[in-house]
Design a protein around this motif. Structure first.
Motif, PDB file in Angstrom:
ATOM      1  N   ALA A 464       0.829  -1.209   0.000  1.00 22.06           N
ATOM      2  CA  ALA A 464       0.000   0.000   0.000  1.00 22.06           C
ATOM      3  C   ALA A 464       0.861   1.256   0.000  1.00 22.06           C
ATOM      4  O   ALA A 464       0.495   2.280  -0.577  1.00 22.06           O
ATOM      5  CB  ALA A 464      -0.927  -0.002   1.209  1.00 22.06           C
ATOM      6  N   GLY A 465       2.026   1.177   0.674  1.00 18.68           N
ATOM      7  CA  GLY A 465       2.900   2.341   0.760  1.00 18.68           C
ATOM      8  C   GLY A 465       3.515   2.752  -0.561  1.00 18.68           C
ATOM      9  O   GLY A 465       3.901   3.912  -0.730  1.00 18.68           O
ATOM     10  N   LYS A 466       3.605   1.825  -1.519  1.00 19.56           N
ATOM     11  CA  LYS A 466       4.285   2.129  -2.789  1.00 19.56           C
ATOM     12  C   LYS A 466       3.336   2.074  -3.988  1.00 19.56           C
ATOM     13  O   LYS A 466       3.780   2.187  -5.127  1.00 19.56           O
ATOM     14  CB  LYS A 466       5.434   1.148  -3.011  1.00 19.56           C
ATOM     15  CG  LYS A 466       4.983  -0.307  -3.164  1.00 19.56           C
ATOM     16  CD  LYS A 466       6.177  -1.241  -3.299  1.00 19.56           C
ATOM     17  CE  LYS A 466       5.715  -2.698  -3.467  1.00 19.56           C
ATOM     18  NZ  LYS A 466       6.844  -3.629  -3.545  1.00 19.56           N
ATOM     19  N   THR A 467       2.023   1.916  -3.747  1.00 18.84           N
ATOM     20  CA  THR A 467       1.071   1.756  -4.844  1.00 18.84           C
ATOM     21  C   THR A 467       0.087   2.915  -4.870  1.00 18.84           C
ATOM     22  O   THR A 467      -0.508   3.255  -3.841  1.00 18.84           O
ATOM     23  CB  THR A 467       0.289   0.430  -4.699  1.00 18.84           C
ATOM     24  OG1 THR A 467       1.217  -0.655  -4.577  1.00 18.84           O
ATOM     25  CG2 THR A 467      -0.612   0.200  -5.903  1.00 18.84           C
ATOM     26  N   ASP A 468      -0.080   3.510  -6.034  1.00 23.79           N
ATOM     27  CA  ASP A 468      -1.054   4.591  -6.193  1.00 23.79           C
ATOM     28  C   ASP A 468      -2.469   4.061  -5.999  1.00 23.79           C
ATOM     29  O   ASP A 468      -2.801   2.959  -6.455  1.00 23.79           O
ATOM     30  CB  ASP A 468      -0.941   5.208  -7.592  1.00 23.79           C
ATOM     31  CG  ASP A 468       0.368   5.970  -7.780  1.00 23.79           C
ATOM     32  OD1 ASP A 468       0.954   6.358  -6.747  1.00 23.79           O
ATOM     33  OD2 ASP A 468       0.786   6.148  -8.937  1.00 23.79           O
ATOM     34  N   GLY A 469      -3.295   4.865  -5.364  1.00 27.09           N
ATOM     35  CA  GLY A 469      -4.679   4.474  -5.127  1.00 27.09           C
ATOM     36  C   GLY A 469      -4.892   3.812  -3.788  1.00 27.09           C
ATOM     37  O   GLY A 469      -6.015   3.756  -3.285  1.00 27.09           O
ATOM     38  N   LEU A 470      -3.799   3.304  -3.186  1.00 26.07           N
ATOM     39  CA  LEU A 470      -3.874   2.683  -1.866  1.00 26.07           C
ATOM     40  C   LEU A 470      -3.245   3.616  -0.837  1.00 26.07           C
ATOM     41  O   LEU A 470      -2.267   4.292  -1.132  1.00 26.07           O
ATOM     42  CB  LEU A 470      -3.162   1.333  -1.854  1.00 26.07           C
ATOM     43  CG  LEU A 470      -3.591   0.305  -2.897  1.00 26.07           C
ATOM     44  CD1 LEU A 470      -2.795  -0.977  -2.724  1.00 26.07           C
ATOM     45  CD2 LEU A 470      -5.084   0.026  -2.797  1.00 26.07           C
TER      46      LEU A 470
END
Length: 795
Positions: A464-470
Motif C-alpha cells: 500500500a505504501g508504494k502503490t497509487d490508489g492505496l
C-alpha cells in the motif's frame, strides 16, 4: 447490490431497521421499514434523505404534527369493496378517526405550502372529501356506537324497546313485591338468568307462582322464575331487538354502499398515513442519533467528518458513559482504498463497519450521525468479507469461505463498488496467505474500487505504501499506557503491538524472549520502526490538541480585549463630549459674569466702594469655578469599569445608575457582566452601570426584597403545566417560574410536559441541565405520570 446476503446483517443494518421500526405508530409503516433496502437511484436517494431531513426539522422547530389516530384503512376498505358486505360500527369509527387525522395532516401541510417541498410530494395533491366524514358522523357517534336517531325506524324501535323494558320491569317488581309479602321469595333481589330478569322463589313455593323456571340454585332450595305476565312482555322486547338489529344492518349496509365509490381515494389516504408514519419514524430515529443530512455527491466517494457508529453511539448514550470517539475518513479518486492496521481491539473493525453501515443507511434514505459538511456518493455494489463464514453443509473451511468471496470480488467489482474486508489474508499459512491477499488487492486496485481493508500483514502495508490508489492508515495506540486511543490516523501503517500486548498481559518473559528470537532481527526492526512512528504520531496528535486548545484560549482573550477596547473608546468619546460641553458652558457663564460685572460697575457710576464689592463678588465666582473638581475625575468615578467587578460579589446589593433601581447580584458571568435580580425579572448589566449599596441602604433594599419575596412565596405555585405549548413558549414560562423559585428559595419544581413524541420533554430537560441552580431532576412515579412529569430540585 449487497454481497453476500448476510453482509447487511454483519454491518448492523438489520439492527438499525429494528430501531426505526420501533418508532412507527402503525403496522403498515412497520412493514415499509421491513422493506427498506439501499437504493442506487440518485434521485430516489436524494428524495428519501430530504424527506427525513424536513420531517426532523418539522419535529424540532415547528408546531406538533396532528397524528392522534393512525388506524390502517386498507383492510377495512378491502372488506367494503365486496358488494353486499358492510362494515361494523367500530370499523366505521376507526375509518372516521383515521380520516380526521388525514384531513388534519393535509391542512397542516397546506398551511405550510413551499416550506417542506419534499414532504409535499407525499400529499400528491389529495383533496379533503368531507362528505365521507359527514356520512359516517350522521350514523356513528364519538364512542363508536350507532346514533339512536340514525333512522326514523331505528328511533321508533329504540323508544318501543325502552318503553317495553320499563313496562316489563315495572310489572316484574310488582310481582316480586307480592311474592315477598306472601313469603314465597328466598333471600336476595331480582337476578338475571339466561338473559332474563327472574325472581328467586323458595323451592317449596315454586308452584304458587305461574311462570317459567330458568334455573335453580346449587342446593336446589331456590328456583329462579320469570313470571308469566312478564314473560310475554320480555318476548315482545326480544322481538323488537331483532327488528332493531335488522335495521342496524340495513343502515350499515347503506353506509358502506355510500363509502364504496370513494375506495380509490380512501386507499390514497391510507398510503399517505403510512408514508408519513414511515418518514416520521426515520426522523425520530435521526433525532435520537443526532443525525444530519450530508452533502450528496455525484461520484462514488465518501468523506465522513466526525462520524459515529450509530449502534455504539446509542449504547453509550443509554449507559451515560460519554460519547463515541468520532471518525474522520475520506475515499476519493486519489485514495481509493484505505488499508487500516494497528493493534487488536484498537478499533480497526469498528472503523470499517462504521463506513459500511453509514453508506447503507445513506443509500436507504436514513440520515447519518456525522457533520453536515460530510459528503457521500452512491455505490452500485457493496461487497463485504466480515467474520467467519465456514460451512459444514457446503464443505467450506474458514479460508475457503474467504477465497470464494475474493473470487466474487475480483470478478464483479468495478469503480462503483465499495469493498469492505476485515482481517485480510487470515485463515491460512501467512507465508501463502500474505502473497495471495496482495495479489487480490492488486487486482481490486486495478478495477478502481473504493474500500476499507483491515490487516496485520506487513507485506500488504508495504504494498500500500508504494502503490497509487492505496493509502495506509493506523489506529493510534498509547504504548506508554498500553491502551488503544480509537483514533484513525491516515498516512502511515500501524504496528500490531503483539509482543508489547503479550508482555503487558503477563505472558512469561521467557516466552516473550523466545518469540522475539524467532521473529527475526529484520522483522523486529520493522516493528520497532512502526512503534516509533506510532509514538511520533501520538505526540503530534497531542501537540495539535494542545495548540487547538491554546488557540481557543487566545480567541477568548482577543474577544475580551476587543470588548475592553471598544468600551474604553466609547468612554473616551463620552468624556470628550462632556468635557467640551462643560467647557462651553463655563465659557458661556464666564462671559455672562463679565458682562454682568461691567454692567453693575456702570450702573454705580464707578463708585469706589461699590466697585470694590462688585470685584470681590467676581473673584469669589472665579474661585468657585477654580476649586470645582476636574471633569475627568468625575467621569472616571462614574465610569469605573475593568476593576469594579473585583469589589463586587454574588449577593451584594447595587443601584442602577441610570434608573436608580435597586437589585441583587445573582451571578457574575465570565465576561465580568453582572446578572441582577429585579423582583421577578433578571437583567444583565456592565459593572460600570451600577454602584454598590452599603450600610443602611443595603439593609433597606434587603428588607424591601424580603417583603416582596414573602408575597411572591404566598402566590407562588411549584407546579408548571406546559402541555400543548410550543417549545419556545414552554421554555419562557419555565424560565420565569424557575427564577421566582430561586429567589424565594423554593426547594423543587414539578413540570408537567406530557409524553407524546418526547420532544418537549427533551427540550425541558436540556434547559434544566444548563440552569446553574438546578442540582438534579428525575421522572415522576410511574403511577403518577412517569416520564410525562419532571421534578427539578433547586440548590
Amino acid at each position: 447490490m449487497i454481497y453476500p446476503n448476510n453482509a447487511a446483517e454483519k454491518l448492523g443494518f438489520l439492527e438499525i431497521k429494528a430501531l426505526v421500526r420501533q418508532k412507527c405508530l402503525s403496522e403498515p409503516a412497520r412493514e415499509l421499514v421491513d422493506k427498506i433496502q439501499p437504493q442506487t437511484n440518485a434521485e430516489q436517494v436524494e428524495k428519501f434523505l430530504h424527506q427525513a431531513h424536513e420531517f426532523k426539522t418539522l419535529l424540532t422547530a415547528d408546531d406538533p404534527l396532528p397524528v392522534d389516530h393512525m388506524y390502517p384503512i386498507r383492510p377495512l376498505v378491502e372488506k367494503a369493496r365486496v358488494e353486499g358486505t358492510f362494515l361494523l360500527e367500530e370499523e366505521f369509527h376507526r375509518v372516521l378517526l383515521s380520516l380526521r387525522t388525514v384531513f388534519a395532516l393535509i391542512r397542516y401541510f397546506n398551511e405550510r405550502t413551499g416550506k417542506y417541498p419534499y414532504l409535499d410530494m407525499l400529499l400528491e395533491h389529495l383533496p379533503i372529501e368531507n362528505s365521507i366524514i359527514r356520512n359516517i358522523e350522521r350514523i356513528i357517534d364519538d364512542r363508536g356506537k350507532m346514533k339512536e336517531n340514525a333512522s326514523r325506524l331505528l328511533l321508533d324501535l329504540n323508544q318501543q324497546i325502552q318503553k317495553s323494558e320499563m313496562e316489563a320491569r315495572k310489572r316484574l317488581e310488582s310481582v316480586f313485591k307480592a311474592a315477598q309479602n306472601n313469603g314465597w321469595t328466598a333471600d336476595g333481589n331480582l337476578t338475571i338468568r339466561d338473559g332474563r330478569l327472574c325472581i328467586p322463589i323458595l323451592a317449596e313455593n315454586k308452584r304458587k307462582l305461574k311462570g317459567l323456571i330458568h334455573d335453580e340454585s346449587a342446593t336446589g332450595q331456590t328456583a329462579y322464575i320469570e313470571p308469566e305476565d312478564v314473560f310475554h312482555l320480555n318476548n315482545k322486547v326480544r322481538d323488537l331487538e331483532f327488528e332493531r338489529r335488522r335495521e342496524v344492518v340495513r343502515i350499515l349496509t347503506e353506509l358502506t354502499t355510500l363509502l364504496r365509490p370513494h375506495i380509490p381515494l380512501l386507499l390514497s389516504y391510507h398510503g399517505l398515513l403510512t408514508k408519513l408514519d414511515f418518514v416520521r419514524a426515520k426522523a425520530l430515529f435521526a433525532i435520537d442519533l443526532d443525525a444530519t443530512l450530508p452533502e450528496i455527491g455525484k461520484t462514488c466517494e465518501t468523506n465522513l467528518v466526525n462520524a459515529r457508529h450509530p449502534l455504539l453511539y446509542l449504547s453509550a448514550k443509554a449507559e451515560g458513559t460519554g460519547g463515541v470517539i468520532p471518525l474522520n475518513i475520506k475515499l476519493d479518486e486519489t485514495d481509493r482504498v484505505i488499508l487500516v492496521s494497528g493493534p487488536n481491539a484498537g478499533g480497526k473493525s469498528v472503523c470499517m463497519k462504521t463506513v459500511g453501515l453509514l453508506q447503507l443507511m445513506f443509500q436507504a434514505g436514513l440520515l447519518i450521525p456525522a457533520e453536515p459538511n460530510s459528503k457521500m456518493g452512491i455505490f452500485r455494489q457493496v461487497f463485504a468479507d466480515i467474520g467467519d463464514d465456514q460451512s459444514i453443509e457446503s464443505d467450506l473451511s474458514t479460508y475457503s469461505a474467504h477465497l470464494s468471496k475474493m473470487k466474487h470480488f475480483t470478478t464483479f467489482a468495478n469503480a462503483k463498488t465499495l469493498v469492505l474486508i476485515d482481517e485480510f489474508g487470515t485463515g491460512t499459512d501467512p507465508q501463502f496467505g500474505g502473497p495471495i491477499a496482495e495479489a487480490v488487492l492488486e487486482v481490486l486496485n486495478s478495477k478502481q474500487v473504493r474500500g476499507i481493508i483491515t490487516t496485520h500483514y506487513s507485506n500488504l502495508k508495504a504494498f500500500a505504501g508504494k502503490t497509487d490508489g492505496l493509502e495506509n492508515a493506523s489506529m493510534l495506540f498509547d504504548n506508554a499506557a498500553m491502551k488503544p486511543l480509537y483514533v484513525l490516523q491516515i498516512g502511515k501503517p500501524g504496528s500490531s503491538y503483539a509482543l508489547e500486548i503479550a508482555q503487558n498481559i503477563g505472558l512469561p518473559k521467557e516466552v516473550v524472549r523466545l518469540a522475539k528470537e524467532k521473529i527475526g532481527e529484520h522483522q523486529q526492526n520493522v516493528d520497532a520502526l512502526l512503534i516509533n512512528l506510532e509514538r511520533d504520531k501520538k505526540e503530534i496528535h497531542d501537540t495539535k490538541a494542545a495548540i487547538n486548545k491554546r488557540e481557543k484560549e487566545l480567541l477568548i482573550k482577543q474577544r475580551e480585549y476587543e470588548e475592553l477596547r471598544s468600551y474604553i473608546d466609547d468612554n473616551r468619546k463620552e468624556l470628550l463630549y462632556q468635557a467640551k460641553a462643560e467647557a462651553k458652558q463655563i465659557l458661556k457663564d464666564a462671559n455672562k459674569l463679565v458682562e454682568n460685572t461691567i454692567a453693575e460697575i456702570k450702573s454705580v457710576q464707578a463708585d469706589k466702594e461699590k466697585t470694590k464689592a462688585i470685584r470681590s463678588n467676581l473673584h469669589q465666582a472665579i474661585d468657585k469655578h477654580t476649586q470645582a473638581k476636574p471633569l475627568v475625575k468625575k467621569i472616571v468615578a462614574d465610569n469605573k469599569d475593568v476593576d469594579v467587578d473585583q469589589t463586587l460579589q454574588v449577593g451584594d446589593w447595587v443601584r442602577l445608575k441610570d434608573s436608580g433601581t435597586e437589585a441583587q447580584i445573582m451571578e457574575i458571568a465570565k465576561n465580568k457582566n453582572l446578572i441582577l435580580a429585579l423582583g421577578d425579572l433578571r437583567t444583565v448589566v456592565k459593572p460600570n452601570k451600577v454602584e454598590k449599596l452599603q450600610g443602611k441602604e443595603k439593609k433597606k433594599a434587603a428588607k424591601r426584597f424580603n417583603s416582596v419575596s414573602t408575597g411572591d412565596a404566598a402566590d407562588f405555585s411549584p407546579e408548571l403545566d406546559v402541555r400543548g405549548m410550543r417549545t419556545e413558549d414552554a421554555l419562557h414560562q419555565l424560565e420565569l417560574v424557575l427564577d421566582r423559585a430561586v429567589m424565594i428559595g423554593y426547594p423543587s419544581l414539578k413540570i408537567l410536559h406530557g409524553k407524546g413524541d418526547g420532544i418537549l420533554r427533551r427540550f425541558v430537560r436540556e434547559y434544566l441541565r444548563k440552569y446553574s441552580h438546578i442540582s438534579h431532576f428525575e421522572d415522576e412515579h410511574a403511577d403518577r405520570g412517569g416520564d410525562g412529569v419532571t421534578y427539578a430540585y433547586i440548590k
